[in-house]
Design an enzyme around this catalytic site. Structure first.
Site, PDB file in Angstrom:
ATOM      1  N   CYS A 153     -26.329  -1.143  -9.444  1.00 53.45           N
ATOM      2  CA  CYS A 153     -27.647  -1.283  -8.836  1.00 53.45           C
ATOM      3  C   CYS A 153     -27.584  -1.809  -7.409  1.00 53.45           C
ATOM      4  CB  CYS A 153     -28.502  -2.205  -9.699  1.00 53.45           C
ATOM      5  SG  CYS A 153     -28.585  -1.580 -11.356  1.00 53.45           S
ATOM      6  N   GLU A 154     -26.886  -1.107  -6.558  1.00 50.67           N
ATOM      7  CA  GLU A 154     -26.818  -1.460  -5.129  1.00 50.67           C
ATOM      8  C   GLU A 154     -26.635  -0.183  -4.343  1.00 50.67           C
ATOM      9  OE1 GLU A 154     -24.340  -4.416  -3.530  1.00 50.67           O
ATOM     10  OE2 GLU A 154     -24.296  -5.613  -5.358  1.00 50.67           O
ATOM     11  N   ARG A 164     -13.130  -0.364  -2.276  1.00 49.50           N
ATOM     12  CA  ARG A 164     -12.715  -0.101  -0.889  1.00 49.50           C
ATOM     13  C   ARG A 164     -13.776   0.640  -0.049  1.00 49.50           C
ATOM     14  NH1 ARG A 164      -8.956   2.307   0.815  1.00 49.50           N
ATOM     15  NH2 ARG A 164      -8.240   0.766   2.308  1.00 49.50           N
ATOM     16  N   ARG A 183       0.811  -1.217   0.000  1.00 53.74           N
ATOM     17  CA  ARG A 183       0.000   0.000   0.000  1.00 53.74           C
ATOM     18  C   ARG A 183       0.848   1.273   0.000  1.00 53.74           C
ATOM     19  NH1 ARG A 183      -5.200   0.194   2.369  1.00 53.74           N
ATOM     20  NH2 ARG A 183      -4.638  -1.665   3.542  1.00 53.74           N
ATOM     21  N   TYR A 209      -4.846  -1.603  -4.082  1.00 58.01           N
ATOM     22  CA  TYR A 209      -6.112  -2.292  -3.851  1.00 58.01           C
ATOM     23  C   TYR A 209      -7.264  -1.598  -4.585  1.00 58.01           C
ATOM     24  CZ  TYR A 209      -3.043  -4.227  -0.346  1.00 58.01           C
ATOM     25  OH  TYR A 209      -1.970  -4.807   0.282  1.00 58.01           O
TER      26      TYR A 209
HETATM   27  N1  LLP Z   1       2.355  -9.212   3.024  1.00 53.96           N
HETATM   28  C1  LLP Z   1       1.300  -9.945   3.425  1.00 53.96           C
HETATM   29  C2  LLP Z   1       1.518 -11.325   3.897  1.00 53.96           C
HETATM   30  C3  LLP Z   1       0.017  -9.374   3.407  1.00 53.96           C
HETATM   31  O1  LLP Z   1      -1.015 -10.092   3.816  1.00 53.96           O
HETATM   32  C4  LLP Z   1      -0.162  -8.055   2.947  1.00 53.96           C
HETATM   33  C5  LLP Z   1      -1.491  -7.452   2.851  1.00 53.96           C
HETATM   34  C6  LLP Z   1       0.965  -7.327   2.524  1.00 53.96           C
HETATM   35  C7  LLP Z   1       2.219  -7.950   2.581  1.00 53.96           C
HETATM   36  C8  LLP Z   1       0.904  -5.933   2.023  1.00 53.96           C
HETATM   37  O2  LLP Z   1       0.467  -5.070   3.020  1.00 53.96           O
HETATM   38  P1  LLP Z   1       0.400  -3.494   2.775  1.00 53.96           P
HETATM   39  O3  LLP Z   1       1.808  -2.983   2.712  1.00 53.96           O
HETATM   40  O4  LLP Z   1      -0.276  -3.258   1.487  1.00 53.96           O
HETATM   41  O5  LLP Z   1      -0.337  -2.986   3.917  1.00 53.96           O
HETATM   42  N2  LLP Z   1      -7.567  -4.912   0.347  1.00 53.96           N
HETATM   43  C9  LLP Z   1      -7.253  -4.248   1.595  1.00 53.96           C
HETATM   44  C10 LLP Z   1      -5.851  -4.545   2.064  1.00 53.96           C
HETATM   45  C11 LLP Z   1      -5.558  -6.001   2.278  1.00 53.96           C
HETATM   46  C12 LLP Z   1      -4.158  -6.279   2.715  1.00 53.96           C
HETATM   47  C13 LLP Z   1      -3.913  -7.726   2.871  1.00 53.96           C
HETATM   48  N3  LLP Z   1      -2.559  -8.094   3.113  1.00 53.96           N
HETATM   49  C14 LLP Z   1      -7.480  -2.752   1.439  1.00 53.96           C
HETATM   50  O6  LLP Z   1      -7.920  -2.328   0.378  1.00 53.96           O
HETATM   51  O7  LLP Z   1      -7.289  -2.004   2.378  1.00 53.96           O
END
Ligand code: LLP
Length: 421
Positions: free
Chosen positions: A346-347, A314, A278, A375
């Site tokens: 449509c939600e 999101r 992210r 994401y």
């Molecule tokens: N490594 C693992 C094992 C993870 O499960 C994740 C994220 C990351 C790295 C990366 O994390 P980040 O740096 O992006 O925080 N769809 C959700 C976020 C789900 C994150 C899942 N795991 C959203 O839109 O907020």
């Protein structure tokens, strides 16, 4: 800091006016900045300088080939969680020894592909998975490098759907069981333990949970070494949060995170791996959208956009906030009006914001959803048979479509009719 700024009254991505991209590519679409992606990767790389380290980009955040190639050219490794992501990393030219395979349910087919194509390590999440990998490695006559993802039972203080480090979450092996599990690995001829993996969640805005988790990992490193295991690598997860709402105070910076890693784990002599997604991609991308209609409802006005929940899930999924700004810079003190900002799906859940104060907008005006680089595109779907929206990469004064919008024919032709019809 990102590279989406107003210049001469128009929001730009680096040196390209976003109105130009909207005119050429159409809306909705995602636009990424090469400069921001690069800057964010380097912030992490520099934060860990002085320690042997590898920044493995968590491509689940944004996995377009062009983005992966850019990351690879900067020296990034990759964190992958599926055979598809592994194939994407290889296709982008990432060497196998820089690919970390994470994920709770790796299949034997995925393990085989990674062992044949090259892999830095598998982060094991359970004992059945450990047994399966041992069998697959033995059948191929190779030894699989592994870490065990330990669950430190730490509250990451983030949204419940993206917390991963509490004992009730599905991830990892309880840290108290780790000595026994590493003992079992030492008996398995197809596996070689090289380190420890930990991940406590995403969008973390406080360093304290990291300190707790890293301290537990440090203690475990010593315990395992005392048992004769060769712990040379620590894979540290828990994704740093990004400022989604510019009004809020910003989460800790990569440099502060790096200082904490150095403070708690610097003297272990281990190579440090991190897997940010992210923070690298989030504020490096926006979603461009156009107002279709302004609809006057009872006691509220709706901005109906051409972008919808299928394009950016999101807000519907996590009640996430995205700043939504007009492409034309509002004059200082310009009149504002509260809008419910919605898509055409449509939600009722297809709502991006309620009562959001915006400059007064009309049909055909363009807006940008900020912080949509992570994401966003990767979680999009074709619900309501709305084609997946294009992705565009900007580099200085150039831009290129890095994924085009499929036609209706392409979408329909993916279906096949059974022989009896
Ligand atoms: N490594 C693992 C094992 C993870 O499960 C994740 C994220 C990351 C790295 C990366 O994390 P980040 O740096 O992006 O925080 N769809 C959700 C976020 C789900 C994150 C899942 N795991 C959203 O839109 O907020």
């Amino acid at each position: 800091m990102d590279h989406f700024l107003y210049r001469d009254g128009m929001l730009h991505a680096e040196d390209v006016p976003l109105s130009e991209i909207a005119a050429e590519v159409g809306t909705p679409c995602y636009v990424y900045s090469t400069a921001t992606l690069t800057r964010h990767f380097r912030l992490f790389d520099e934060a860990l300088s002085g320690m042997d380290h590898l920044v493995c980009y968590a491509m689940k955040a944004a996995s377009n080939q062009a983005i992966l190639k850019l990351m690879a050219s900067l020296g990034a490794g990759m964190d992958v969680v599926s055979g598809g992501e592994y194939a994407r990393a290889i296709a982008a030219g990432v060497p196998g020894d820089k690919i970390v395979f994470s994920g709770v349910g790796k299949t034997r087919e995925e393990m085989t592909a990674a062992l044949k194509g090259g892999v830095r390590q598998f982060n094991l999440e359970s004992e059945p998975e450990m047994e399966a990998l041992n069998e697959v490695a033995l059948s191929l006559g190779v030894v699989a490098p592994v870490t065990v993802r330990v669950n430190p039972d730490v509250d990451a203080k983030t949204h419940a759907k993206i917390a991963t480090g509490k004992s009730e979450n599905k991830f990892g092996i309880p840290i108290s069981r780790a000595p026994e599990v590493y003992g079992r690995i030492a008996q398995m001829k197809g596996l070689k333990a090289v380190g420890i993996d930990v991940h406590i969640g995403s969008q973390l805005t406080d360093l304290e949970p990291y300190r707790q988790a890293f301290t537990k990992v440090k203690e475990l490193t010593q315990v395992l070494r005392d048992q004769g295991h060769d712990i040379i690598r620590l894979d540290l997860g828990g994704g740093l949060g990004i400022p989604y709402d510019r009004g809020n105070s910003a989460p800790p910076l990569p440099v502060e995170y790096g200082a904490l890693v150095r403070e708690v784990l610097g003297d272990t002599g281990c190579e440090i791996e991190i897997e940010p997604g992210r923070l690298i991609a989030g504020n490096a991308g926006i979603m461009l959208s156009k107002v279709i209609y302004v609809k006057e409802g009872e006691g509220r006005n709706f901005l109906i956009l051409d972008g919808a929940m299928n394009d950016l899930i999101r807000p519907a999924m996590y009640e996430a906030h995205h700043d939504i700004v007009p492409l034309v810079e509002p004059a200082p003190g310009a009149e504002q009006s509260p809008y419910d900002i919605v898509g055409p799906v449509c939600e009722t859940g297809d709502t991006f914001a309620k009562g959001r104060n915006m400059p007064v907008l009309k049909a055909d005006d363009l807006v940008a959803f900020r912080s949509a680089g992570a994401y966003g595109a990767v979680m999009a779907s074709e619900y309501n048979t709305r084609p997946l929206i294009p992705e565009v990469l900007v580099h200085g004064d150039q831009f290129a479509v890095i994924r085009s919008r499929p036609s209706y024919e392409e979408i329909i032709n993916r279906d096949t009719l059974p022989g009896w019809m």
